[in-house]
Design an enzyme around this catalytic site. Structure first.
Site, short mmCIF file in Angstrom:
data_model
loop_
_atom_site.label_atom_id
_atom_site.label_comp_id
_atom_site.label_asym_id
_atom_site.label_seq_id
_atom_site.Cartn_x
_atom_site.Cartn_y
_atom_site.Cartn_z
N HIS A 49 -1.27 -3.49 -3.56
CA HIS A 49 -2.73 -3.31 -3.42
C HIS A 49 -3.36 -3.05 -4.78
CE1 HIS A 49 -2.75 1.18 -3.48
NE2 HIS A 49 -1.66 1.11 -2.77
N ASP A 57 -6.40 -1.65 -5.35
CA ASP A 57 -7.33 -0.52 -5.44
C ASP A 57 -6.57 0.79 -5.63
OD1 ASP A 57 -6.33 -0.78 -2.77
OD2 ASP A 57 -7.85 0.62 -2.08
N ASP A 83 0.77 4.42 -7.81
CA ASP A 83 0.21 3.91 -6.54
C ASP A 83 -0.98 2.99 -6.83
OD1 ASP A 83 -0.41 3.51 -3.91
OD2 ASP A 83 -1.04 5.55 -3.50
N GLU A 119 -6.76 -0.98 0.22
CA GLU A 119 -5.64 -0.37 0.96
C GLU A 119 -5.91 1.11 1.20
OE1 GLU A 119 -1.81 1.74 1.59
OE2 GLU A 119 -3.21 2.03 -0.05
N GLU A 120 -6.46 1.75 0.17
CA GLU A 120 -6.62 3.21 0.22
C GLU A 120 -7.71 3.67 1.18
OE1 GLU A 120 -4.58 5.18 -1.03
OE2 GLU A 120 -3.62 4.26 -2.77
ZN LIG Z 1 -0.61 2.83 -2.25
#
Ligand SMILES: [Zn+2]
Length: 365
Positions: free
Chosen positions: A65, A67, A95, A127-128
């Site tokens: 992802h 973002d 992340d 995603e977040e």
């Molecule tokens: Zn993540």
């Protein structure tokens, strides 16, 4: 190179960058865009090796992802990647930009002309904030993959199953009255308290449906926020609370809702004026890949780590919807993610590149 890609912004800048990197490798790219509620352009980018968009059945997809969660503006390293003691500090380092960097490095050092089966890189948006980009792809199905590796910080442990995530807001109605004369009204706070007490019983009941691969090995639920009433001497007219649950992948998300609706019905039986609304806003399913899947076996061997499970949400379920057996794996520790001072160890980043190279060579050769 610094690109701020907090979920509240458009991810166009990082996608432009990733697309240039993919095109330099002669990968075929395609964008799948939508606008979020703030009107920002959100883009999922797919890059293919060994095929083009006329045949989108691929053997392996590497998924990351684009973002990140927001960062404290006082954290100067957030958008200035800083290396210290073998660690790279910055928002998204673990992340999940670390995984994206490892995936690109792996693909850049492979001889793509020698692959017999197609490979895809999938870069998702949002995603977040509820896996929105991945859900968009799961709905429009731009490709099918046999296997997928979803990048999340797992300290390189292959994760073969994840719990789902569901959320509802509960609005309990009462009738306001002076607290000296409670018979004139009905307290929404007392009503909500009775309902929350029943939820505690439901949480106990959910333990019977065991999934031993998880810790804890059953669906959990939480009432994280309660808001009710306006003053100490007024019977509360309304009380709201959040109900969150994380279903094991073998249990449908609706199971908790059914039990909760039965609890509401029981309250209504005892008090015919009992009024309550349930606004269920999320029902993300979990995922599970069999322990003897060739991808699991391969990654267990490559990492020297036994596969495990996680209790948090990932894009695994959406990749399952695209036909694949997903595994979640990436450099960095989930406990470092979403914090000021987030970092990824350089050694893990390099090891991840080798693992991904190995996976592509084994599966796509
Ligand atoms: Zn993540």
């Amino acid at each position: 190179m610094k690109i701020d890609s907090v979920s509240s912004r458009s991810n166009a800048e990082i996608v432009d960058y990733l697309e240039r990197r993919c095109e330099a490798l002669n990968l075929k790219t395609q964008r799948y865009s939508y606008r979020d509620e703030a009107g920002s352009d959100k883009i999922n980018l797919i890059a293919l090796a060994g095929t083009d968009f006329s045949n989108t059945q691929v053997e392996l997809a590497l998924v990351g992802h684009t973002d990140t969660v927001p960062y404290d503006p006082n954290w100067s390293e957030a958008t200035n990647l800083t290396e210290r003691d073998g660690k790279l500090y910055g928002r998204g380092s673990c992340d999940t930009k670390g995984f994206i960097a490892a995936a690109l490095s792996a693909v850049e050092t492979l001889d793509l002309a020698r692959l017999n089966k197609p490979l895809a890189l999938i870069f998702t948006a949002d995603e977040e904030i509820g896996l929105r980009g991945a859900k968009y792809l799961a709905r429009i199905k731009p490709l099918r993959a046999r296997y997928s590796i979803v990048g999340e910080p797992t300290s390189l442990q292959p994760i073969r199953a994840g719990k789902g995530y569901s959320l509802a807001e509960v609005i309990v109605k009462g009738r306001e009255a002076h607290s000296a004369y409670p018979a004139l009204g009905a307290s929404a706070v007392f009503r909500a308290a009775r309902l929350i007490h029943r939820l505690e019983t439901i949480a106990e009941q959910l333990r019977d449906d065991e999934h031993p691969a998880f810790d804890p090995p059953y669906t959990t639920l939480n009432v994280g926020v309660v808001h009710g009433g306006t003053a100490k001497n007024v019977l509360a007219g309304e009380c709201r609370f959040t109900l969150e649950w994380r279903p094991v992948p073998t249990q449908p998300s609706e199971r908790v809702l059914h039990l909760f609706n039965a609890a509401i019905a029981a309250e209504r039986q005892a008090d015919p004026t009992f009024a309550c609304e349930v606004d269920a806003s999320r029902a993300d399913s979990g995922f599970e890949t069999a322990p003897d899947s060739p991808l699991i076996k391969l990654l267990e061997q490559a990492t020297g780590l036994e596969s495990g499970t996680v209790a948090f949400g990932t894009e695994g379920a959406q990749m399952q919807a695209l036909g694949s057996e997903p595994v979640v794996l990436g450099p960095g520790d989930i406990r470092e993610a979403h914090r000021t001072g987030e970092f990824v160890p350089v050694a893990e980043l390099e090891q991840c590149t080798e693992i991904l190279k190995h996976a592509v060579e084994q599966l796509c050769a």
